[in-house]
Design an enzyme around this catalytic site. Structure first.
Site, mmCIF file in Angstrom:
data_model
loop_
_atom_site.group_PDB
_atom_site.id
_atom_site.type_symbol
_atom_site.label_atom_id
_atom_site.label_comp_id
_atom_site.label_asym_id
_atom_site.label_seq_id
_atom_site.Cartn_x
_atom_site.Cartn_y
_atom_site.Cartn_z
ATOM 1 N N LYS A 31 0.811 -1.196 0.000
ATOM 2 C CA LYS A 31 0.000 0.000 0.000
ATOM 3 C C LYS A 31 0.865 1.276 0.000
ATOM 4 O O LYS A 31 0.407 2.358 -0.342
ATOM 5 C CB LYS A 31 -0.871 0.029 1.277
ATOM 6 C CG LYS A 31 -1.826 -1.111 1.441
ATOM 7 C CD LYS A 31 -2.547 -0.986 2.787
ATOM 8 C CE LYS A 31 -3.391 -2.201 3.069
ATOM 9 N NZ LYS A 31 -3.958 -2.146 4.449
ATOM 10 N N ASP A 70 14.602 -1.128 1.283
ATOM 11 C CA ASP A 70 15.275 -1.463 2.537
ATOM 12 C C ASP A 70 16.299 -2.563 2.218
ATOM 13 O O ASP A 70 17.401 -2.289 1.747
ATOM 14 C CB ASP A 70 14.180 -1.918 3.515
ATOM 15 C CG ASP A 70 14.652 -2.069 4.933
ATOM 16 O OD1 ASP A 70 14.637 -1.084 5.672
ATOM 17 O OD2 ASP A 70 15.021 -3.190 5.309
ATOM 18 N N LYS A 92 17.111 3.336 1.546
ATOM 19 C CA LYS A 92 17.978 3.204 2.734
ATOM 20 C C LYS A 92 19.136 2.295 2.350
ATOM 21 O O LYS A 92 19.105 1.094 2.643
ATOM 22 C CB LYS A 92 17.216 2.525 3.875
ATOM 23 C CG LYS A 92 16.217 3.359 4.615
ATOM 24 C CD LYS A 92 15.692 2.490 5.771
ATOM 25 C CE LYS A 92 14.520 3.065 6.463
ATOM 26 N NZ LYS A 92 13.943 2.142 7.453
ATOM 27 N N VAL A 128 10.747 5.455 9.136
ATOM 28 C CA VAL A 128 9.957 6.628 8.756
ATOM 29 C C VAL A 128 8.515 6.243 8.437
ATOM 30 O O VAL A 128 8.237 5.116 8.021
ATOM 31 C CB VAL A 128 10.585 7.360 7.544
ATOM 32 C CG1 VAL A 128 11.897 8.013 7.939
ATOM 33 C CG2 VAL A 128 10.780 6.424 6.348
ATOM 34 N N ASP A 157 3.580 3.403 6.593
ATOM 35 C CA ASP A 157 2.847 3.148 7.834
ATOM 36 C C ASP A 157 3.709 2.511 8.918
ATOM 37 O O ASP A 157 4.776 1.955 8.654
ATOM 38 C CB ASP A 157 1.685 2.191 7.561
ATOM 39 C CG ASP A 157 2.171 0.750 7.388
ATOM 40 O OD1 ASP A 157 3.072 0.535 6.556
ATOM 41 O OD2 ASP A 157 1.669 -0.142 8.094
#
Ligand code: XMP
Ligand code: MG
Length: 186
Positions: free
Chosen positions: A47, A107, A135, A157, A163
């Protein structure tokens, strides 16, 4: 009322900065695809990328399609090379199209590595990845996005679609979540 902003340690990217990032990415995408002569299909990863996708696509002045996928990736601990589970798939073919995957944040790199391989295997002419945030310090597999909005340090974050436990997606900025919110929960 619980004001979500009180859970934010600091604002990392303001609405204004996010607008500038989307402007820059849209210009890069225009340079790459405006005159390609092929269909351009954006695949937004649900999402987290929904706000980014909405802002970015409103800056694209030439024809393009938008599709959504929902996936989750698993690390090497559950499979030798990691794998991807598709929860919501495309309803159309991408054969011959230029595909740009839109992601909120990279990530480990597993999600986009696997998803780009999956879509390339469906006969797309090209598959590139555009991420709002990256990141690099967290990378576990060799993967680089083609279009990167902003590299950020290894902090958690939220906001602008991202979220924590399904909250904070509606914040209009990207902020560092205060560790007190998740202390003792992981
Ligand atoms: P990979 O496969 O690159 O997955 O490890 C990237 C996904 O990890 C989640 N993620 C975050 N979500 N704040 C978030 O809200 C973060 O700081 C963060 N870091 C990683 C996210 O779902 C992303 O799509
Ligand atoms: Mg995501």
């Amino acid at each position: 009322m619980h004001n979500l902003s009180q859970d934010i340690e600091r604002v990392l990217l303001s609405e204004r900065e996010l607008g500038g990032i989307c402007d820059a990415l849209a210009a890069q995408l225009a340079g790459q695809y405006a005159d390609s002569g092929r269909e351009l299909v954006f695949v937004a990863v649900l999402k987290g990328s929904f706000v980014f996708a909405a802002d970015l696509l409103r800056r694209i002045p030439f024809p393009c399609a938008l599709e959504f996928m929902k996936v989750s990736s698993y690390g090497a601990e559950s499979h030798s090379s990691g794998f991807i589970q598709v929860h919501l798939d495309l309803k159309r073919s991408v054969e011959g199209a230029d595909v740009v995957i839109l992601e909120d944040i990279i990530d480990s790199g597993r999600t986009l590595q696997k998803l780009s391989g999956l879509l390339a295997g469906r006969g797309a002419h090209s598959v590139r990845c555009c991420t709002l945030l990256d990141k690099p310090a967290r990378r576990e597999v060799k993967f680089e996005a083609d279009f990167v909005g902003r590299c950020i340090p290894d902090v958690f974050v939220v906001g602008y679609g991202l979220d924590y436990s399904e909250r904070y997606r509606n914040l209009p900025y990207v902020g560092v979540l205060s560790p007190t919110v998740y202390a003792g929960k992981t």
